[in-house]
Design an enzyme around this catalytic site. Sequence first.
Site, PDB file in Angstrom:
ATOM      1  N   GLU A   1       0.863  -1.316   0.000  1.00 24.26           N
ATOM      2  CA  GLU A   1      -0.184  -0.113   0.028  1.00 24.26           C
ATOM      3  C   GLU A   1       0.912   1.161  -0.073  1.00 24.26           C
ATOM      4  O   GLU A   1       0.467   2.182  -0.828  1.00 24.26           O
ATOM      5  CB  GLU A   1      -1.007  -0.057   1.306  1.00 24.26           C
ATOM      6  CG  GLU A   1      -2.180  -1.212   1.159  1.00 24.26           C
ATOM      7  CD  GLU A   1      -3.210  -0.756   0.134  1.00 24.26           C
ATOM      8  OE1 GLU A   1      -3.149   0.243  -0.564  1.00 24.26           O
ATOM      9  OE2 GLU A   1      -4.131  -1.570   0.002  1.00 24.26           O
TER      10      GLU A   1
ATOM     11  N   ARG B   1       0.752   3.837  -3.082  1.00 18.21           N
ATOM     12  CA  ARG B   1       0.026   5.212  -2.810  1.00 18.21           C
ATOM     13  C   ARG B   1       1.131   6.015  -2.662  1.00 18.21           C
ATOM     14  O   ARG B   1       1.133   7.275  -3.284  1.00 18.21           O
ATOM     15  CB  ARG B   1      -0.770   4.975  -1.812  1.00 18.21           C
ATOM     16  CG  ARG B   1      -1.865   4.158  -1.609  1.00 18.21           C
ATOM     17  CD  ARG B   1      -3.010   4.222  -0.626  1.00 18.21           C
ATOM     18  NE  ARG B   1      -3.777   3.035  -0.405  1.00 18.21           N
ATOM     19  CZ  ARG B   1      -4.906   3.120   0.130  1.00 18.21           C
ATOM     20  NH1 ARG B   1      -5.512   4.198   0.262  1.00 18.21           N
ATOM     21  NH2 ARG B   1      -5.746   1.686   0.024  1.00 18.21           N
TER      22      ARG B   1
ATOM     23  N   ASP C   1      -4.907  -9.412  -8.602  1.00 22.66           N
ATOM     24  CA  ASP C   1      -5.128  -8.292  -9.673  1.00 22.66           C
ATOM     25  C   ASP C   1      -3.931  -7.598 -10.240  1.00 22.66           C
ATOM     26  O   ASP C   1      -3.623  -7.831 -11.367  1.00 22.66           O
ATOM     27  CB  ASP C   1      -6.227  -7.625  -9.305  1.00 22.66           C
ATOM     28  CG  ASP C   1      -6.074  -7.011  -8.015  1.00 22.66           C
ATOM     29  OD1 ASP C   1      -5.031  -6.884  -7.400  1.00 22.66           O
ATOM     30  OD2 ASP C   1      -6.860  -6.260  -7.512  1.00 22.66           O
TER      31      ASP C   1
ATOM     32  N   GLU D   1     -12.465   0.638 -10.265  1.00 26.66           N
ATOM     33  CA  GLU D   1     -12.362  -0.150 -11.084  1.00 26.66           C
ATOM     34  C   GLU D   1     -13.083  -0.063 -12.509  1.00 26.66           C
ATOM     35  O   GLU D   1     -12.427  -0.251 -13.611  1.00 26.66           O
ATOM     36  CB  GLU D   1     -11.926  -1.675 -10.766  1.00 26.66           C
ATOM     37  CG  GLU D   1     -10.843  -1.847  -9.557  1.00 26.66           C
ATOM     38  CD  GLU D   1     -11.082  -1.004  -8.179  1.00 26.66           C
ATOM     39  OE1 GLU D   1     -10.147  -0.954  -7.524  1.00 26.66           O
ATOM     40  OE2 GLU D   1     -12.261  -0.992  -7.891  1.00 26.66           O
TER      41      GLU D   1
END
Length: 640
Positions: A265, A269, A398, A532
């Site tokens: 993360e 980010r 993903d 998404e």
Amino acid sequence: MTTPALLPLSGRRIPPLNLGPPSFPHHRATLRLSEKFILLLILSAFITLCFGAFFFLPDSSKHKRFDLGLEDVLIPHVDAKGAKSSGVFLIHGPDEHRHREEEERLRNKIRADHEKALEEAKEKLRKSREEIRAEIQTEKNKVVQEMKIKEKKPLPPVPIPNLVGINGGDPEDNDIREKREKIKEMMKHAWDNYRTYGWGHNELRPIARKGHSTNIFGSSQMGATIVDALDTLYIMGLHAEFLDGQRWIEDNLDFSVNSEVSVFEVNIRFIGGLLAAYYLSGEEIFKIKAVQLAEKLLPAFNTPTGIPWAMVNLKSGVGRNWGWASAGSSILAEFGTLHMEFVHLSYLTGDLVYYKKVMHIRKLLQKMDRPNGLYPNYLNPRTGRWGQYHTSVGGLGDSFYEYLLKAWLMSDKTDHEARRMYDDAVEAIEKHLIKKSRGGLVFIGEWKNGHLEKKMGHLACFAGGMFALGADGSRMDKAGHYLELGAEIARTCHESYDRTALKLGPESFKFDGAVEAVAVRQAEKYYILRPEVIETYWYLWRFTHDPRYRQWGWEAALAIEKYCRVSGGFSGVKDVYSSIPTHDDVQQSFFLAETLKYLYLLFSGDDLLPLDHWVFNTEAHPLPVLHLANTTLSGNPAVR
């Protein structure tokens, strides 16, 4: 898939529990530090006394041994040709008188230092507790200033890639221009309320009007929303807001904190956001901060296999994995979603360590057997073996596939190894996971324990855009096939929105019997401002200019405005099938980084961040294409 309150992480992003460490009274820690300071002073005086006594021991031989490792400093006239092979230095007769003078000088110096240390210790003991505290604080401030000077040390200059399309994109059509302005106003509403009620916190609770955080960011206020939103502010022309964020980062963003964070993360980010802000604005501070954070993440790779831990403590460097992840395994979508950022770090610093870390992961994965050609979601970093055989293009898997494709694109299509791995993976996914429902909807299921689960997550809806993005360059001239496959996925995900009361998509939806593109379990009916589906609309708009994608994107924007907007920002909703929304009171940082950015780009011209010059990381942070043959990344096949 469980609710965000129960599951720490799933693939790209699911908000986890906030498990910060307990706080302790500040004054107790200060007193404890003062007592330790005094004890250390006394101990140092005692050690100095013992060290001095060593030199006052009688000399029993004219050959004296020194094996303290200080020969060149203390006795520069030592004959190193003597007994060096045995680790012993010998002092010879002709120099003995000079040696004794030097030894006497050293004795006198040590005696003086010893007396000085004792006097300083006595002086400290005579001081009040407040005076000692003040001295300690002065020393701490001095150390902090020295660290700041070190942090601002400039990195080596490197040629900036050709940056095209960082401004502009003004649509000619008035209706489209008005829609783009509306998206910009929504961004202002989200940012201004965060600025007012959550400034410096990681995220915002827009109804409670206070800061919010989850354990993926650790226990510190790291301003995740600020870093995540910077590039969106920049491309929207909100430069005053961008400068506000830049000033906060310069003055407050500190990675030397005792805080355990998610490697994945903070990479997508923070490092991704800082790198994008650097490339767009040219401000050096963003590059410096990105490199500082990256250095803090490197200890996570200290595992027997080199597969990084999921979590790392920024201060201690200690890493660990999520307890729920298949007996402590690392997660494919986490350790497989570092490549873009780490290659750029090596490009900007000239330090190959980042590039080597991600290439090692790739090489290890290439050697492993894959059941049915599929990559399981879990890999044990100690043994190098797969965990539970669960494969998903949604949560947990993903962005691994996304980064294989984007590694190839970011290398100016020279990283053929990445493209080959992507093509192999997509062929296996299409063979085993992609199915068509009875109603004609194409969906991507999940492979669990030898059978296909006919359920698709919102996170997997990004794949429509991925298939379209990867169509050009696909094997056997199947570009048209993959563009059509992307369009089919987009249609299915639009149906998942259209079949709800709020016209917003659920977290996941089933294809089981008469139920198609609809969530069944209550725990799967929420919408947390995810991007998404809109991401896929944007990619397909760029490649086809089919007006349906702008229409569908506008429908989603209106639904977000109507049901998610509150006076203090934007909030997710708990049940998209209920006509009266119940808010979850969280404004996710990715709403500003991704959802609003993709909507803005959807209603902009193609000259804004053109896809042949920019590649978006999985948090929608744009990074420029690198011509790797002209960089220091000598390990790349293109260079050889």
